[in-house]
Scaffold this motif. Structure first.
Motif, PDB file in Angstrom:
ATOM      1  N   SER A  48      42.555  53.690  81.891  1.00  0.00           N
ATOM      2  CA  SER A  48      44.018  53.354  81.577  1.00  0.00           C
ATOM      3  C   SER A  48      44.313  53.730  80.394  1.00  0.00           C
ATOM      4  O   SER A  48      45.663  54.309  80.335  1.00  0.00           O
ATOM      5  CB  SER A  48      43.961  51.683  81.533  1.00  0.00           C
ATOM      6  N   LEU A  51      45.824  57.139  80.772  1.00  0.00           N
ATOM      7  CA  LEU A  51      47.270  57.328  81.552  1.00  0.00           C
ATOM      8  C   LEU A  51      48.139  57.238  80.450  1.00  0.00           C
ATOM      9  O   LEU A  51      49.446  57.680  81.005  1.00  0.00           O
ATOM     10  CB  LEU A  51      47.384  56.194  82.392  1.00  0.00           C
ATOM     11  N   MET A  55      51.812  58.813  81.326  1.00  0.00           N
ATOM     12  CA  MET A  55      52.958  57.912  81.714  1.00  0.00           C
ATOM     13  C   MET A  55      54.216  58.070  80.699  1.00  0.00           C
ATOM     14  O   MET A  55      55.270  57.845  81.004  1.00  0.00           O
ATOM     15  CB  MET A  55      52.533  56.421  81.995  1.00  0.00           C
ATOM     16  N   ASP A 111      58.947  53.784  89.441  1.00  0.00           N
ATOM     17  CA  ASP A 111      58.779  52.608  89.871  1.00  0.00           C
ATOM     18  C   ASP A 111      59.554  51.429  89.063  1.00  0.00           C
ATOM     19  O   ASP A 111      60.130  50.287  89.623  1.00  0.00           O
ATOM     20  CB  ASP A 111      57.221  52.201  90.000  1.00  0.00           C
ATOM     21  N   THR A 155      53.301  60.639  90.742  1.00  0.00           N
ATOM     22  CA  THR A 155      52.961  60.904  89.457  1.00  0.00           C
ATOM     23  C   THR A 155      51.771  59.909  89.147  1.00  0.00           C
ATOM     24  O   THR A 155      50.875  60.628  88.408  1.00  0.00           O
ATOM     25  CB  THR A 155      54.181  60.142  88.496  1.00  0.00           C
ATOM     26  N   SER A 156      51.442  58.701  89.450  1.00  0.00           N
ATOM     27  CA  SER A 156      50.350  57.796  88.828  1.00  0.00           C
ATOM     28  C   SER A 156      49.230  58.603  89.490  1.00  0.00           C
ATOM     29  O   SER A 156      48.073  58.291  88.775  1.00  0.00           O
ATOM     30  CB  SER A 156      50.527  56.497  89.095  1.00  0.00           C
ATOM     31  N   ALA A 159      48.163  61.352  87.818  1.00  0.00           N
ATOM     32  CA  ALA A 159      47.601  61.232  86.255  1.00  0.00           C
ATOM     33  C   ALA A 159      46.385  60.709  86.394  1.00  0.00           C
ATOM     34  O   ALA A 159      45.269  60.768  85.337  1.00  0.00           O
ATOM     35  CB  ALA A 159      48.497  60.163  85.596  1.00  0.00           C
ATOM     36  N   LEU A 160      45.920  59.625  87.172  1.00  0.00           N
ATOM     37  CA  LEU A 160      44.472  59.088  87.394  1.00  0.00           C
ATOM     38  C   LEU A 160      43.568  60.172  87.909  1.00  0.00           C
ATOM     39  O   LEU A 160      42.367  60.518  87.252  1.00  0.00           O
ATOM     40  CB  LEU A 160      44.483  58.115  88.548  1.00  0.00           C
ATOM     41  N   ALA A 281      51.125  51.440  80.948  1.00  0.00           N
ATOM     42  CA  ALA A 281      49.672  52.058  80.841  1.00  0.00           C
ATOM     43  C   ALA A 281      48.913  51.137  80.380  1.00  0.00           C
ATOM     44  O   ALA A 281      47.703  50.620  81.087  1.00  0.00           O
ATOM     45  CB  ALA A 281      49.351  53.492  80.101  1.00  0.00           C
ATOM     46  N   ARG A 342      44.327  50.997  94.192  1.00  0.00           N
ATOM     47  CA  ARG A 342      43.960  51.816  93.056  1.00  0.00           C
ATOM     48  C   ARG A 342      42.718  51.794  92.520  1.00  0.00           C
ATOM     49  O   ARG A 342      41.892  52.642  92.091  1.00  0.00           O
ATOM     50  CB  ARG A 342      44.824  51.650  91.770  1.00  0.00           C
TER      51      ARG A 342
END
Length: 415
Positions: A48, A51, A55, A111, A155-156, A159-160, A281, A342
């Motif tokens: 996290s 991120l 983000m 989002d 995107t997320s 990023a992860l 994040a 996730r």
């Protein structure tokens, strides 16, 4: 509520399995469970935290796009397409504009902006609804397309993957190498949801705005795949990664260029949006840790392996390849909970590697499907709709077809 049941089941089933192993003489089982709990709690926090930068970057860029008017232009371009899908909305009604803006925000990965716009659209659709407790046709179409909406840039997920790749010591890793497969898979899910609702509502999809939308997308993605399929899988994955990173950087450059041309303060707009990135994040830390801890208990006691093995035996009995099975729980969970899915995706990435077939497939599923139960509950609940009619059935059809499409696309690109 559903995620609560899943979380409790993971913990208690894992604990029960550990007790059985202890009675069978395995004195180290609870030590493994405790070690896994603390390790995954730390992992959830580290991921996290990783991120925050990505983000902040993306939400900053999106704020530039909003202030520069690029997103509004995108929405106007999609107007004729959505007008055909919602015939009961009068021309010029505010609901039409909110729907287009909501889908535009979803397609661009916004989002935070998409949800408020979606709730606004639902309130405006309720004004046109002759039966306040029952979902109208327009509401059902809107909700199903939201649960199966196209996301141009996941995107997320990117990023992860990038954050975990750093943790796994992969240098030069391109987290955007799933861009094109995810785009194709999410289009399959979107198309399934659209066709299911259109058949129920008897909407004619054979009109030029709809056909132009489908033809343009199929031509683009089909041409790209025809070009890429001539290369071996390793080279194809490399080129898809190049395409994905080029698309992301091009969007950033376009937003900045248009913002500068329209003389907005691009730097301040970016900083304003980036501040939200930090909050986003940080907010996911407890959710990610919670689901990772439950998965750890379930996995360290053999529960996850038993579940995957059971599914694998069923798939093998049909004479099919079983390499996709470890990623399948992500698709099953995604229907129920985005945060739960996730967590399962992160578990697959850490167990098999971000550059593995299973890791890529889990990422594609996560990036191409939506949380059907959550979307229906939040959107219908916001306007006190209690009779949702066939919305759930069509949403689940879109999810199932989307997961199946993701599996097929992953085999086409990575095998």
């Amino acid at each position: 509520m559903i995620l609560n049941h899943v979380w409790v089941a993971f913990i208690l089933l894992g604990f029960g399995a550990a007790l059985v192993q202890l009675l069978q003489g395995d004195l180290g089982v609870f030590g493994r469970v405790m070690g896994g709990i603390f390790d995954t709690a730390k992992t959830g926090f580290d991921i996290s935290l990783g991120l925050v930068g990505v983000m902040s970057l993306w939400l900053g860029v999106m704020r530039i796009g909003e202030q520069a008017g690029v997103i509004q232009l995108f929405a106007r371009a999609l107007g004729p397409f959505f007008a055909r899908l919602f015939p009961e909305i009068p021309r010029g009604h505010p609901a039409g504009g909110s729907i287009v803006m909501n889908f535009s925000a979803n397609m661009l990965g916004l989002d935070n902006a998409a949800t408020p716009l979606g709730l606004k659209a639902m309130r405006e659709l309720q004004e046109l609804n002759p039966r306040p407790d029952t979902a109208s046709d327009a509401m059902v179409m809107f909700l199903v397309l939201n649960t199966a909406g196209i996301t141009l840039i996941p995107t997320s997920v990117i990023a992860l993957r990038q954050a975990i790749a750093v943790e796994q010591g992969l240098t030069g890793f391109n987290g955007a190498d799933i861009f094109l497969p995810t785009l194709i898979a999410t289009f399959i899910s979107f198309s399934a949801g659209l066709v299911a609702v259109a058949l129920w509502q008897r909407i004619n999809l054979f009109c030029w705005p709809v056909l132009a939308f489908f033809a343009g997308f199929i031509t683009l993605t089909g041409g790209l795949y025809m070009w890429l399929s001539s290369y071996p899988p390793a080279r194809m994955a490399e080129l898809v990664g190049l395409l994905g990173s080029f698309a992301v950087v091009s969007v950033i450059a376009l937003f900045v260029a248009v913002g500068a041309w329209r003389r907005i303060n691009v730097y301040e707009a970016f900083v304003e949006g980036a501040k939200e990135g930090f909050d986003v994040a940080v907010r996911i830390i407890p959710y990610l840790i919670a689901i990772l801890v439950a998965i750890s208990v379930f996995r360290s006691t053999g529960g996850m392996d038993a579940l995957i093995g059971l599914i694998a035996r069923g798939v093998a009995a049909l004479g099919l390849d079983t390499d996709f099975v470890p990623a399948l729980p992500v698709g099953l969970m995604k229907t129920l909970s985005g945060s739960g899915a996730r967590g399962l995706m992160v578990d697959v990435l850490k167990t098999y590697g971000v550059d593995s077939f299973q890791g890529r497939l889990a990422s594609i599923i996560q990036g191409s499907t939506e949380t059907t139960f959550y979307v229906l509950a939040v959107y219908f609940g916001s306007v006190n709709i209690t009779r949702t009619r066939y919305a759930l059935a069509c949403g689940l059809i879109a999810d199932a077809v989307g997961v199946a499409g993701a599996i097929v696309v992953a085999y086409l690109f990575y095998r």
